[in-house]
Design a protein around this motif. Sequence first.
Motif, mmCIF file in Angstrom:
data_model
loop_
_atom_site.group_PDB
_atom_site.id
_atom_site.type_symbol
_atom_site.label_atom_id
_atom_site.label_comp_id
_atom_site.label_asym_id
_atom_site.label_seq_id
_atom_site.Cartn_x
_atom_site.Cartn_y
_atom_site.Cartn_z
ATOM 1 N N ALA A 25 12.130 16.596 -6.505
ATOM 2 C CA ALA A 25 11.373 16.755 -7.749
ATOM 3 C C ALA A 25 10.718 15.430 -8.087
ATOM 4 C CB ALA A 25 12.278 17.201 -8.893
ATOM 5 N N VAL A 26 9.555 15.500 -8.730
ATOM 6 C CA VAL A 26 8.839 14.297 -9.159
ATOM 7 C C VAL A 26 8.469 14.453 -10.623
ATOM 8 C CG1 VAL A 26 6.852 12.795 -8.811
ATOM 9 C CG2 VAL A 26 7.868 13.960 -6.859
ATOM 10 N N GLY B 121 0.775 -1.238 0.000
ATOM 11 C CA GLY B 121 0.000 0.000 0.000
ATOM 12 C C GLY B 121 0.801 1.279 0.000
ATOM 13 N N GLY B 122 2.117 1.200 -0.198
ATOM 14 C CA GLY B 122 2.931 2.411 -0.217
ATOM 15 C C GLY B 122 3.704 2.603 1.077
ATOM 16 N N ILE B 123 4.141 3.828 1.301
ATOM 17 C CA ILE B 123 4.950 4.162 2.480
ATOM 18 C C ILE B 123 3.984 4.525 3.606
ATOM 19 C CG2 ILE B 123 6.916 5.487 3.332
ATOM 20 C CD1 ILE B 123 7.441 3.743 0.831
ATOM 21 N N CYS C 243 4.089 9.735 -4.067
ATOM 22 C CA CYS C 243 4.551 10.896 -4.822
ATOM 23 C C CYS C 243 4.546 12.166 -3.977
ATOM 24 C CB CYS C 243 3.690 11.093 -6.067
ATOM 25 S SG CYS C 243 3.799 9.725 -7.240
ATOM 26 N N ASP C 244 3.853 12.146 -2.846
ATOM 27 C CA ASP C 244 3.722 13.336 -2.005
ATOM 28 C C ASP C 244 4.564 13.257 -0.730
ATOM 29 O OD1 ASP C 244 2.142 11.197 -1.248
ATOM 30 O OD2 ASP C 244 0.633 12.436 -0.274
ATOM 31 N N LEU C 245 5.677 12.529 -0.784
ATOM 32 C CA LEU C 245 6.523 12.364 0.398
ATOM 33 C C LEU C 245 7.449 13.550 0.648
ATOM 34 C CD1 LEU C 245 7.487 8.593 0.054
ATOM 35 C CD2 LEU C 245 6.190 9.621 1.931
ATOM 36 N N GLY D 265 -0.696 12.491 -5.494
ATOM 37 C CA GLY D 265 -0.712 12.223 -4.064
ATOM 38 C C GLY D 265 -2.013 12.600 -3.393
ATOM 39 N N GLN D 266 -3.113 12.541 -4.140
ATOM 40 C CA GLN D 266 -4.416 12.893 -3.601
ATOM 41 C C GLN D 266 -5.150 11.628 -3.153
ATOM 42 O OE1 GLN D 266 -5.440 16.208 -3.401
ATOM 43 N NE2 GLN D 266 -3.365 16.623 -4.112
#
Length: 227
Positions: free
Chosen positions: A74-75, A8-10, A68-70, A56-57
């Motif tokens: 740059a992304v 599920g991600g970080i 992506c919103d960590l 990251g919504q």
Amino acid sequence: MKLLLTSGGITNASIRDALLDLLGKPIADSTALCIPTAEYGHPWCTPFSAWRFVTGQTPAGRPTAPMCDLGWKAVGLLELTALTTIGEERWVPWLQEADVLLVDGGDATYLCHWMRESGLADLLPSLPEKVWVGVSAGSMVMTPRIGDDFVSWKGADGDDSTLGVVDFSIFPHLNHPDMPWNTIANAEKWAADIVGPAYAIDEDTAIKVVGGTVEVVSEGQWRHFPS
């Protein structure tokens, strides 16, 4: 390539610490490329869910799974289906300059197809210091097989085989409230069909792989199924 294979991600501090260890520097000093390609192969995914991953919504009322919103330096967006049309001289430098690839879930066989078609799969052995962070299918694509239950897109081969970068398979989303069928009992049946080492992992678990060394990082529930 260094791997952080998540469901599920970080989602917690332990997985975040594992990511920092792989990066070898702060997230704020690291450049990421996000890959949403797997989304387009799965019937549950939409352009809206792909956008949510990239930006990251998280929908209201759903648990957050930062990627992506960590707080990256740059992304960028790397869409694998476009790469065959623009030439390696353009996109390979983008890949080489990034510190980490953030790879979304969806359908792992579809993602595998486009990794091979684009040439990304062939490049992986030449990127030993690159960090790959997968979510669900973005993790499963690195395994030898995903099991028929997880295939929703079938390519020319029509089977459940994936890249085989690691020698174990992954059953993600263990005990997920939106997937009541992802029980440990069903994971056991799945593992019996896989005929090889495997892990069932929940949203608070990740598998860290560096140089052939496998480490489970977890604040949740997981199960190892030996071959």
